[in-house]
Design a protein around this motif. Structure first.
Motif, short mmCIF file in Angstrom:
data_model
loop_
_atom_site.label_atom_id
_atom_site.label_comp_id
_atom_site.label_asym_id
_atom_site.label_seq_id
_atom_site.Cartn_x
_atom_site.Cartn_y
_atom_site.Cartn_z
N LEU A 266 18.24 -29.46 -21.76
CA LEU A 266 18.12 -28.52 -22.89
C LEU A 266 18.18 -29.28 -24.20
N GLN A 267 19.09 -30.24 -24.26
CA GLN A 267 19.21 -31.04 -25.49
C GLN A 267 17.95 -31.84 -25.76
N ALA A 268 17.34 -32.34 -24.67
CA ALA A 268 16.15 -33.19 -24.81
C ALA A 268 14.87 -32.37 -24.96
N GLY A 269 14.98 -31.04 -24.91
CA GLY A 269 13.80 -30.20 -25.02
C GLY A 269 12.93 -30.23 -23.77
N GLU A 270 13.52 -30.64 -22.65
CA GLU A 270 12.75 -30.64 -21.39
C GLU A 270 12.78 -29.29 -20.69
N LEU A 271 13.60 -28.41 -21.22
CA LEU A 271 13.62 -27.01 -20.79
C LEU A 271 13.75 -26.17 -22.06
N ALA A 272 13.05 -25.01 -22.10
CA ALA A 272 13.01 -24.27 -23.37
C ALA A 272 14.30 -23.53 -23.68
N GLY A 273 15.03 -23.10 -22.66
CA GLY A 273 16.24 -22.35 -22.97
C GLY A 273 17.00 -21.95 -21.73
N ALA A 274 18.21 -21.42 -21.97
CA ALA A 274 19.03 -20.94 -20.85
C ALA A 274 19.92 -19.81 -21.35
N ALA A 275 20.20 -18.88 -20.45
CA ALA A 275 21.18 -17.83 -20.73
C ALA A 275 22.17 -17.87 -19.58
N LEU A 276 23.41 -18.21 -19.91
CA LEU A 276 24.41 -18.46 -18.85
C LEU A 276 25.62 -17.54 -19.02
N ASP A 277 25.94 -16.82 -17.95
CA ASP A 277 27.09 -15.92 -17.95
C ASP A 277 28.21 -16.51 -17.09
N VAL A 278 27.88 -17.59 -16.37
CA VAL A 278 28.82 -18.20 -15.43
C VAL A 278 28.77 -19.72 -15.57
N PHE A 279 29.89 -20.38 -15.26
CA PHE A 279 30.02 -21.81 -15.54
C PHE A 279 30.74 -22.51 -14.39
N GLU A 280 30.53 -23.81 -14.34
CA GLU A 280 31.11 -24.57 -13.23
C GLU A 280 32.63 -24.58 -13.22
N ARG A 281 33.23 -24.64 -14.41
CA ARG A 281 34.70 -24.74 -14.45
C ARG A 281 35.28 -23.67 -15.37
N GLU A 282 34.99 -22.42 -15.05
CA GLU A 282 35.46 -21.31 -15.89
C GLU A 282 36.97 -21.31 -16.01
N PRO A 283 37.53 -20.98 -17.18
CA PRO A 283 36.83 -20.55 -18.38
C PRO A 283 36.37 -21.73 -19.26
N ALA A 284 36.43 -22.96 -18.76
CA ALA A 284 35.94 -24.08 -19.57
C ALA A 284 34.40 -24.05 -19.59
N VAL A 285 33.85 -24.36 -20.73
CA VAL A 285 32.39 -24.41 -20.85
C VAL A 285 32.02 -25.83 -21.27
N ASN A 286 31.06 -26.38 -20.58
CA ASN A 286 30.58 -27.72 -20.88
C ASN A 286 30.22 -27.81 -22.38
N PRO A 287 30.92 -28.67 -23.14
CA PRO A 287 30.69 -28.70 -24.60
C PRO A 287 29.24 -29.01 -24.96
N LYS A 288 28.55 -29.69 -24.05
CA LYS A 288 27.14 -30.02 -24.37
C LYS A 288 26.24 -28.79 -24.38
N LEU A 289 26.74 -27.69 -23.82
CA LEU A 289 25.94 -26.47 -23.82
C LEU A 289 26.13 -25.65 -25.09
N ARG A 290 27.18 -25.98 -25.82
CA ARG A 290 27.49 -25.19 -27.01
C ARG A 290 26.63 -25.61 -28.20
N GLY A 291 26.37 -24.64 -29.05
CA GLY A 291 25.72 -24.95 -30.33
C GLY A 291 24.22 -25.16 -30.23
N LEU A 292 23.63 -24.96 -29.07
CA LEU A 292 22.18 -25.10 -28.96
C LEU A 292 21.52 -23.75 -29.29
N PRO A 293 20.52 -23.73 -30.16
CA PRO A 293 19.95 -22.45 -30.59
C PRO A 293 19.27 -21.69 -29.44
N ASN A 294 18.82 -22.43 -28.45
CA ASN A 294 18.07 -21.82 -27.35
C ASN A 294 18.94 -21.52 -26.13
N VAL A 295 20.25 -21.57 -26.33
CA VAL A 295 21.16 -21.31 -25.21
C VAL A 295 22.10 -20.15 -25.56
#
Ligand SMILES: O=CC(=O)O
Length: 338
Positions: A266-295
């Motif tokens: 997502l960061q590299a623009g190799e995928l256009a976007g994602a909508a995620l309601d679930v995460f690998e280590r809930e309630p922790a969210v992978n910081p790399k997923l935060r702050g992306l306009p297309n996520v």
């Protein structure tokens, strides 16, 4: 009368039921009428020691998805624990195999949350290509919007695109019905192909090969359960098969996607976007997923409706009551189903 009737496994038919989280009030009240129930009134997740104590004194445990009911915990269970009536559809929090070996039955709450989860999936699927979150955020700043313009906030059209559904169980099928109404072409990959009639009703095309389907779809929605076989099913290699314009939606379980690989793409623009309601280590969210306009990130709320939570509670009660009356719980989970 069902033929499997046996005497109640509990003295007086009134089991000691320990509930790990706060449930809707009406559900807790009904449980109080029927069972000798111990509630978690302040709704904090039970620490491990409290969970150990719970399985030692309970006849029936009612956990939720945050409670790890693993082999270690089951090994410490008291002799009276006979049923784990999960408040939730996914049972990846429970070692079902070990429970069964120890003579402990497991039940869940399927069906009652399919429509709610499918509605949320559609909301997420529409939100990313049409930039809903970006638009809403922008409106919080009074100066940011200066008026309509032909080239302002352009997203991508939904109608006519291809949606791939990974896992075509009840929720996947509920998504397929909604998606057809939005003019999406529905494709799916599932361990088993649906009956021809169901496939026709859903106007869905089956792909035996997940890899081949991934390469062809514009949107991918994940609806398979998390099991050892689906852990990181969407790994870096498979994600790379997808079109760079593709958008991924996940309302199932975070573990199905390799979150690091997804974040990198997502960061590299190799995928256009994602909508995620679930995460690998809930309630922790992978910081790399935060702050992306297309996520779009949501706090595991796919099945969160008042009605759904009530009906989940009703299912839990029916499973316990049926078991206490000496029958097979209607939503029994057996390892072969997983
Ligand atoms: O995620 C929610 C559930 O499994 O019920």
């Amino acid at each position: 009368m069902p033929t499997d009737a046996r005497p109640s496994p509990f003295p007086g038919g009134r089991p000691k039921v320990v509930v790990t989280r706060k449930l809707p009030e009406a559900v807790e009240a009904r449980m109080g009428e029927l069972f000798d129930v111990e509630l978690n009134l302040d709704d904090a997740p039970l620490p491990r020691e409290a969970l150990v104590a719970a399985v030692q004194r309970a006849d029936v445990l009612v956990p939720t998805l945050g409670d790890k009911i693993d082999a270690g915990l089951l090994g410490q269970a008291g002799p009276n624990l006979r049923l784990i009536a999960n408040y939730g559809a996914g049972v990846d929090n429970i070692d079902v195999e070990t429970a069964r070996r120890r003579g402990i039955q497991v039940s869940n709450t399927p069906g009652v949350l399919s429509d709610d989860t499918a509605d949320m999936t559609m909301a997420m699927l529409l939100a990313v290509p049409r930039r809903l979150q970006e638009g809403a955020r922008l409106m919080e700043d009074e100066a940011a919007w200066t008026g309509w313009s032909p080239t302002w906030m352009l997203g991508r059209r939904i109608t006519g695109k291809r949606l791939g559904i990974l896992g075509m169980g009840r929720i996947g099928q509920a998504v397929a019905r909604r998606a057809s109404a939005f003019g999406l072409e529905v494709h799916y990959n599932n361990r088993r192909r649906l009956h021809q009639q169901t496939e026709q009703e859903l106007r869905a095309r089956w792909w035996e090969s997940l890899d081949q389907m991934l390469a062809r779809v514009d949107f991918l929605s994940v609806h398979c359960p998390h099991t050892p076989a689906t852990y990181h099913l969407l790994n870096a290699r498979r994600l790379k098969l997808m079109k760079p314009e593709a958008v991924i939606v996940n309302t199932s379980r975070g573990e199905v996607i390799d979150e690091n690989a997804l974040a990198r793409m997502l960061q590299a623009g190799e995928l256009a976007g994602a909508a995620l309601d679930v995460f690998e280590r809930e309630p922790a969210v992978n910081p790399k997923l935060r702050g992306l306009p297309n996520v779009l990130l949501l706090p595991h709320m796919g099945s969160a409706t008042e009605e759904g939570r009530m009906e989940m509670g009703e299912k839990v009660i029916i499973n316990i009551k049926t078991f206490a009356d000496g029958h097979r719980p209607p939503d029994l989970v057996v390892p072969a189903m997983l």
